[in-house]
Every structure is written in structure tokens, then in C-alpha cells.
Design a protein around this motif. Sequence first.
Motif, PDB file in Angstrom:
ATOM      1  N   THR A   2      14.999   4.327 -10.660  1.00 27.57           N
ATOM      2  CA  THR A   2      14.925   3.588  -9.397  1.00 27.57           C
ATOM      3  C   THR A   2      13.501   3.093  -9.148  1.00 27.57           C
ATOM      4  OG1 THR A   2      14.317   5.488  -8.024  1.00 27.57           O
ATOM      5  CG2 THR A   2      16.704   5.126  -8.429  1.00 27.57           C
ATOM      6  N   ILE A   3      13.357   2.165  -8.228  1.00 31.34           N
ATOM      7  CA  ILE A   3      12.030   1.655  -7.889  1.00 31.34           C
ATOM      8  C   ILE A   3      11.148   2.782  -7.357  1.00 31.34           C
ATOM      9  CG2 ILE A   3      12.719   0.885  -5.587  1.00 31.34           C
ATOM     10  CD1 ILE A   3      10.108  -0.785  -7.865  1.00 31.34           C
ATOM     11  N   ASP A   4      11.707   3.672  -6.561  1.00 31.75           N
ATOM     12  CA  ASP A   4      10.918   4.796  -6.050  1.00 31.75           C
ATOM     13  C   ASP A   4      10.409   5.668  -7.192  1.00 31.75           C
ATOM     14  OD1 ASP A   4      11.159   4.100  -3.356  1.00 31.75           O
ATOM     15  OD2 ASP A   4      13.035   5.200  -3.123  1.00 31.75           O
ATOM     16  N   GLN A   5      11.260   5.925  -8.192  1.00 37.47           N
ATOM     17  CA  GLN A   5      10.839   6.722  -9.350  1.00 37.47           C
ATOM     18  C   GLN A   5       9.773   6.000 -10.168  1.00 37.47           C
ATOM     19  OE1 GLN A   5      14.822   7.105 -10.922  1.00 37.47           O
ATOM     20  NE2 GLN A   5      14.931   9.287 -10.375  1.00 37.47           N
ATOM     21  N   GLN A   6       9.952   4.688 -10.348  1.00 36.43           N
ATOM     22  CA  GLN A   6       8.964   3.904 -11.095  1.00 36.43           C
ATOM     23  C   GLN A   6       7.598   3.962 -10.415  1.00 36.43           C
ATOM     24  OE1 GLN A   6      10.420  -0.089 -11.462  1.00 36.43           O
ATOM     25  NE2 GLN A   6      12.154   0.505 -12.740  1.00 36.43           N
ATOM     26  N   LEU A   7       7.589   3.786  -9.096  1.00 35.28           N
ATOM     27  CA  LEU A   7       6.311   3.784  -8.379  1.00 35.28           C
ATOM     28  C   LEU A   7       5.730   5.186  -8.256  1.00 35.28           C
ATOM     29  CD1 LEU A   7       6.684   1.003  -5.690  1.00 35.28           C
ATOM     30  CD2 LEU A   7       5.784   0.890  -7.997  1.00 35.28           C
ATOM     31  N   ASP A   8       6.576   6.192  -8.225  1.00 30.40           N
ATOM     32  CA  ASP A   8       6.079   7.568  -8.235  1.00 30.40           C
ATOM     33  C   ASP A   8       5.366   7.841  -9.559  1.00 30.40           C
ATOM     34  OD1 ASP A   8       5.875  10.286  -7.120  1.00 30.40           O
ATOM     35  OD2 ASP A   8       7.262  10.819  -8.732  1.00 30.40           O
ATOM     36  N   MET A  63      -7.911  13.401  -5.742  1.00 28.91           N
ATOM     37  CA  MET A  63      -7.257  12.226  -5.178  1.00 28.91           C
ATOM     38  C   MET A  63      -5.772  12.515  -5.045  1.00 28.91           C
ATOM     39  SD  MET A  63      -7.358   8.295  -6.550  1.00 28.91           S
ATOM     40  CE  MET A  63      -8.918   7.851  -5.823  1.00 28.91           C
ATOM     41  N   SER A  64      -5.202  12.108  -3.917  1.00 27.52           N
ATOM     42  CA  SER A  64      -3.755  12.254  -3.736  1.00 27.52           C
ATOM     43  C   SER A  64      -3.201  10.982  -3.101  1.00 27.52           C
ATOM     44  CB  SER A  64      -3.432  13.473  -2.868  1.00 27.52           C
ATOM     45  OG  SER A  64      -3.936  13.303  -1.557  1.00 27.52           O
ATOM     46  N   TRP A  65      -1.926  10.734  -3.381  1.00 20.83           N
ATOM     47  CA  TRP A  65      -1.195   9.539  -2.901  1.00 20.83           C
ATOM     48  C   TRP A  65       0.089  10.060  -2.281  1.00 20.83           C
ATOM     49  CZ3 TRP A  65      -1.179   4.791  -1.406  1.00 20.83           C
ATOM     50  CH2 TRP A  65      -0.194   3.866  -1.718  1.00 20.83           C
ATOM     51  N   THR A  66       0.172  10.051  -0.944  1.00 22.90           N
ATOM     52  CA  THR A  66       1.287  10.678  -0.231  1.00 22.90           C
ATOM     53  C   THR A  66       1.876   9.732   0.820  1.00 22.90           C
ATOM     54  OG1 THR A  66      -0.231  11.649   1.392  1.00 22.90           O
ATOM     55  CG2 THR A  66       0.299  12.993  -0.541  1.00 22.90           C
ATOM     56  N   ASP A  67       2.969  10.196   1.444  1.00 24.09           N
ATOM     57  CA  ASP A  67       3.624   9.461   2.538  1.00 24.09           C
ATOM     58  C   ASP A  67       3.912   8.016   2.157  1.00 24.09           C
ATOM     59  OD1 ASP A  67       3.404  11.772   4.095  1.00 24.09           O
ATOM     60  OD2 ASP A  67       1.431  11.172   4.846  1.00 24.09           O
ATOM     61  N   VAL A  68       4.429   7.828   0.957  1.00 22.82           N
ATOM     62  CA  VAL A  68       4.635   6.489   0.402  1.00 22.82           C
ATOM     63  C   VAL A  68       5.996   5.929   0.812  1.00 22.82           C
ATOM     64  CG1 VAL A  68       4.730   5.143  -1.726  1.00 22.82           C
ATOM     65  CG2 VAL A  68       3.177   7.109  -1.569  1.00 22.82           C
ATOM     66  N   THR A  69       5.988   4.699   1.303  1.00 22.65           N
ATOM     67  CA  THR A  69       7.226   3.956   1.552  1.00 22.65           C
ATOM     68  C   THR A  69       7.197   2.724   0.654  1.00 22.65           C
ATOM     69  OG1 THR A  69       6.277   2.706   3.383  1.00 22.65           O
ATOM     70  CG2 THR A  69       7.439   4.741   3.937  1.00 22.65           C
ATOM     71  N   VAL A  70       8.370   2.341   0.160  1.00 21.18           N
ATOM     72  CA  VAL A  70       8.456   1.273  -0.839  1.00 21.18           C
ATOM     73  C   VAL A  70       9.445   0.215  -0.381  1.00 21.18           C
ATOM     74  CG1 VAL A  70       9.112   0.738  -3.225  1.00 21.18           C
ATOM     75  CG2 VAL A  70       7.927   2.887  -2.703  1.00 21.18           C
ATOM     76  N   ARG A  71       9.060  -1.046  -0.615  1.00 17.25           N
ATOM     77  CA  ARG A  71       9.960  -2.179  -0.410  1.00 17.25           C
ATOM     78  C   ARG A  71       9.915  -3.024  -1.672  1.00 17.25           C
ATOM     79  NH1 ARG A  71       7.313  -4.747   4.515  1.00 17.25           N
ATOM     80  NH2 ARG A  71       5.564  -3.850   3.441  1.00 17.25           N
ATOM     81  N   GLU A  72      11.059  -3.462  -2.117  1.00 19.34           N
ATOM     82  CA  GLU A  72      11.143  -4.240  -3.352  1.00 19.34           C
ATOM     83  C   GLU A  72      11.570  -5.663  -3.035  1.00 19.34           C
ATOM     84  OE1 GLU A  72      12.941  -3.696  -7.848  1.00 19.34           O
ATOM     85  OE2 GLU A  72      13.934  -2.679  -6.195  1.00 19.34           O
ATOM     86  N   TYR A  73      10.901  -6.627  -3.693  1.00 16.97           N
ATOM     87  CA  TYR A  73      11.181  -8.043  -3.517  1.00 16.97           C
ATOM     88  C   TYR A  73      11.291  -8.677  -4.898  1.00 16.97           C
ATOM     89  CZ  TYR A  73       9.376  -6.881   1.099  1.00 16.97           C
ATOM     90  OH  TYR A  73       9.160  -6.290   2.315  1.00 16.97           O
ATOM     91  N   GLY A  74      12.435  -8.548  -5.517  1.00 13.45           N
ATOM     92  CA  GLY A  74      12.621  -9.096  -6.858  1.00 13.45           C
ATOM     93  C   GLY A  74      11.747  -8.364  -7.863  1.00 13.45           C
ATOM     94  N   GLU A  75      10.845  -9.072  -8.509  1.00 18.58           N
ATOM     95  CA  GLU A  75       9.955  -8.490  -9.519  1.00 18.58           C
ATOM     96  C   GLU A  75       8.743  -7.786  -8.911  1.00 18.58           C
ATOM     97  OE1 GLU A  75      10.691  -8.650 -12.957  1.00 18.58           O
ATOM     98  OE2 GLU A  75      12.580  -9.286 -12.061  1.00 18.58           O
ATOM     99  N   THR A  76       8.583  -7.918  -7.597  1.00 15.99           N
ATOM    100  CA  THR A  76       7.423  -7.373  -6.898  1.00 15.99           C
ATOM    101  C   THR A  76       7.854  -6.229  -5.994  1.00 15.99           C
ATOM    102  OG1 THR A  76       6.416  -9.566  -6.889  1.00 15.99           O
ATOM    103  CG2 THR A  76       5.522  -7.974  -5.325  1.00 15.99           C
ATOM    104  N   ALA A  77       7.000  -5.221  -5.893  1.00 13.54           N
ATOM    105  CA  ALA A  77       7.245  -4.124  -4.955  1.00 13.54           C
ATOM    106  C   ALA A  77       5.962  -3.868  -4.183  1.00 13.54           C
ATOM    107  CB  ALA A  77       7.681  -2.865  -5.689  1.00 13.54           C
ATOM    108  N   VAL A  78       6.121  -3.505  -2.920  1.00 10.36           N
ATOM    109  CA  VAL A  78       5.004  -3.173  -2.045  1.00 10.36           C
ATOM    110  C   VAL A  78       5.194  -1.738  -1.593  1.00 10.36           C
ATOM    111  CG1 VAL A  78       3.843  -3.706   0.133  1.00 10.36           C
ATOM    112  CG2 VAL A  78       4.781  -5.563  -1.274  1.00 10.36           C
ATOM    113  N   ALA A  79       4.191  -0.925  -1.857  1.00 15.88           N
ATOM    114  CA  ALA A  79       4.212   0.468  -1.414  1.00 15.88           C
ATOM    115  C   ALA A  79       3.057   0.659  -0.445  1.00 15.88           C
ATOM    116  CB  ALA A  79       4.064   1.419  -2.599  1.00 15.88           C
ATOM    117  N   ILE A  80       3.325   1.364   0.636  1.00 18.06           N
ATOM    118  CA  ILE A  80       2.280   1.709   1.601  1.00 18.06           C
ATOM    119  C   ILE A  80       2.256   3.220   1.693  1.00 18.06           C
ATOM    120  CG2 ILE A  80       1.502   1.533   3.996  1.00 18.06           C
ATOM    121  CD1 ILE A  80       2.946  -1.193   4.099  1.00 18.06           C
TER     122      ILE A  80
END
Length: 128
Positions: A2-8, A63-80
Motif C-alpha cells: 500500500t502507499i502507506d507501507q511504501q512511504l513508511d 531523528m524520528s518521523w512520526t504522526d504521518v498522514t498520507v494522501r495519494e494523487y496518481g504517481e505523486t503522494a504527499v505525506a505530512i
Amino acid sequence: MTIDQQLDELGKQWMEAERRGDAEALDALVVTDFTLVGPLGFVLVKDQWVSRYREGALVTHEMSWTDVTVREYGETAVAIGVLTQRASHQGASADGRFRVTQITVRDGDRRLLAGLHYSPIAAPPARP
């Protein structure tokens, strides 16, 4: 995957490369025209971003990367998410907690970083 797994997975690779100061790994995680907007508004292109590690100017201790939300737009994804770091730049503290917008693009079966935008996290202004 999934996109969440890819970005994780990408997030783990990014954090590990920063902690190790691995310029080659960072170089491999980003697109050619990668751009970073730093927490004070400065802009770094790919070579400038990676060179901070090649030259030893930036040392990341944690360094840590937490509280991530993801939105996918075709080939592009935005994570905050929230990036917390203990680091130094040219010997001065670069510690901080930042809200980061991460832009990624699909490259075959993997994701690459196209951009990062850091903002300091502060309380909202008081209302009059």
C-alpha cells in the motif's frame, strides 16, 4: 504494498541514511531535481542537501518521523508528519521538532523523495 507501507519504508530509509550521514544513500532516495525548503525558508537543491553530509557539515545524532498522514494523487503522494531531530550543523545545534511536508513520486516499484518542506512547530497565535 500500500502507499502507506511504501512511504513508511521510504521514511525508514531516509531516517537511517540521515542518522548514518550516508550521502550516497540519501542521493539514491531522491529525484534529480529534489528541493528542500528548510525551517527558516532557505532552499537546498539535491547536491546542496547531500553535500552537507559529504562535507561533514551536518551530523545527525537522532531523528524520528512520526504522526504521518498520507494522501495519494496518481504517481505523486504527499505525506505530512512530525520530524524530531538532535543534530548539529557546522558545530552549532540544529535540534528541533518540525512539521514536514514530504512529496514523493513513483519510480517503478519504489518511491523517491521529490521535495521536503520543514516548518517549526509553534502554538497558534493568541486571539485578541
